[in-house]
Design an enzyme around this catalytic site. Structure first.
Site, PDB file in Angstrom:
ATOM      1  N   TRP A 104      36.823  21.898   8.596  1.00 51.89           N
ATOM      2  CA  TRP A 104      37.867  20.840   8.401  1.00 51.89           C
ATOM      3  C   TRP A 104      37.506  19.901   6.664  1.00 51.89           C
ATOM      4  CZ3 TRP A 104      42.139  22.710   9.986  1.00 51.89           C
ATOM      5  CH2 TRP A 104      42.444  23.034  11.182  1.00 51.89           C
ATOM      6  N   ASP A 173      37.575  12.158  10.245  1.00 54.54           N
ATOM      7  CA  ASP A 173      38.288  12.536  11.501  1.00 54.54           C
ATOM      8  C   ASP A 173      37.558  12.787  12.568  1.00 54.54           C
ATOM      9  OD1 ASP A 173      40.039  14.466  12.802  1.00 54.54           O
ATOM     10  OD2 ASP A 173      39.696  15.975  10.632  1.00 54.54           O
ATOM     11  N   LYS A 197      44.090  17.867  20.606  1.00 51.58           N
ATOM     12  CA  LYS A 197      42.783  18.515  21.421  1.00 51.58           C
ATOM     13  C   LYS A 197      42.371  17.132  23.016  1.00 51.58           C
ATOM     14  CE  LYS A 197      42.466  20.971  17.678  1.00 51.58           C
ATOM     15  NZ  LYS A 197      42.339  20.446  15.655  1.00 51.58           N
TER      16      LYS A 197
END
Ligand SMILES: *Cc1c(COP(=O)(O)O)cnc(C)c1O
Length: 362
Positions: A104, A173, A197
């Site tokens: 990511w 993030d 999530k």
């Protein structure tokens, strides 16, 4: 556990608290005596106004953030933030520092580069398959921001302490560990997290942005790609994902009122992860893939002695009511995602299964 529900270890979308699912179910035909479903009410109604304001208030209290931060709800997932962050906050004559800790963060770097921005990858753990979080990083004191990924969902690593970046704001993030632990928000310029999530369903991304960062936003960007648009309209410039925001509100209510806040949540998360890593560490049959000092409390990644055994492990687990244990397709192996909503009971069931599987195949 309700009949027919499995222990869900999926990485995202992931398990949600069962009480939240029950409340969603009840709201589906008739939300709060409105005579309408939660997905039929207007986003301009007082019903939704109360939902969004309650979610924002709970976010502020849980994360202990002051009025110098705005909390926004956007669409486009965390992936859109990879582009929006540099578009909004990185001027052409400035550069930004990025730490590459896997999939990511690598994507975040690529998006900034695609926009023609000046990016310095100041540290990377690519040399050992991203099995660790880099330490002692030399950041540029004149960087516009430092971008990190607080928890690496795929590689199973997590920043246990955030780096000291001096006066340079950190942009993180936090898609896979937001609301999993308490931390000091002061060094952060932006925190963003796809909800699916740890705090809700897919379809909404929470963006927490410090007021001073909004001054950097160029007027020339399209409305939907400017943080200032959302900040000025309390995330109601266009139709927000009503159902997703409502779910986030319920999850935050559960966190505050049932769990008792982020300190209590963190204690439980440590206990869950401790049991799982404890099991992995006591045998040579399983091997945790992340370095001990970089292990994630959310995504526990591990290998068995060979791929055939890993395949059997995942299949047998599924048969025994333990789902989602296959590692990400890019890395293989196994992964147990144990976000806030996964219970100690679920972790204990997994540990028992692992011990039993080892007895049979070890
Ligand atoms: C899942 C994930 C993403 C991607 O999120 P989308 O909402 O699908 O764009 C980004 N970063 C991290 C850390 C993730 O876990």
């Amino acid at each position: 556990m309700t009949a027919n529900r499995i222990y869900n270890f999926n990485a995202g979308p992931a398990a949600l608290p069962e009480v939240v699912l029950e409340e969603l179910q009840a709201s589906f035909l008739n939300y709060g005596n409105s005579g309408m479903s939660i997905i039929e009410i207007s986003h301009r109604s007082s019903w939704f106004e109360e939902i969004i304001d309650d979610a924002l208030g709970r976010t502020r209290r849980l994360l202990n953030i002051g009025d110098d931060f705005k909390v926004l709800f956007l669409q486009g997932g965390a992936s859109l933030q990879f582009a929006m962050v540099p578009m909004n906050l990185l001027a052409a004559d400035r550069s930004a520092d990025y730490v590459d800790t896997g999939t990511w963060s690598t994507k975040a770097v690529k998006e900034a580069q695609t926009l023609g921005k000046t990016v310095n990858v100041v540290a990377s753990s690519a040399d050992r398959s991203y099995a660790y979080i880099p330490r002692d990083i030399a950041f540029h004191p004149d960087a516009a921001y430092v971008h990190i990924t607080s928890n690496n969902t795929i590689k199973g690593t997590q920043w246990s302490r955030f780096p000291d970046t001096g006066n340079v704001p950190i942009i993180s993030d936090m898609s896979s560990d937001i609301m999993s632990r308490a931390f000091d928000p002061a060094p952060f310029g932006v925190i963003y997290a796809g909800a699916q999530k740890n705090i809700g369903p897919a379809g909404v991304c929470m963006v927490i942005i410090r007021e001073d960062m909004l001054q950097r936003v160029p007027e020339s960007l399209p409305s939907m790609l400017k943080y200032t648009t959302y900040a000025a309209k309390n995330s109601l410039y266009n139709t927000p994902p009503v159902f997703a925001v409502y779910t986030v509100q319920l999850v935050l209510k559960w966190l505050e009122e049932t769990v008792g806040g982020l300190d209590a949540m963190e204690a439980l998360n440590r206990k869950k992860a401790g049991r799982l890593y404890g099991c992995l560490d006591t045998t040579g049959f399983y091997r945790a893939t992340a370095d001990a000092d970089s292990r994630s409390l959310m995504n526990v990644t591990f290998r068995l002695t060979n791929e055939d055994l890993e395949k059997q492990f995942v299949e047998q687990a599924q048969v025994n009511g333990l789902g989602g244990l296959k590692g990400h397709r890019s890395v293989g192996g196994c992964r147990a995602s144990i976000y806030n909503a996964s219970t100690l009971e679920a972790v204990d069931a997994l540990v028992s299964f692992m011990e039993e599987f080892e007895r049979k195949h070890g």
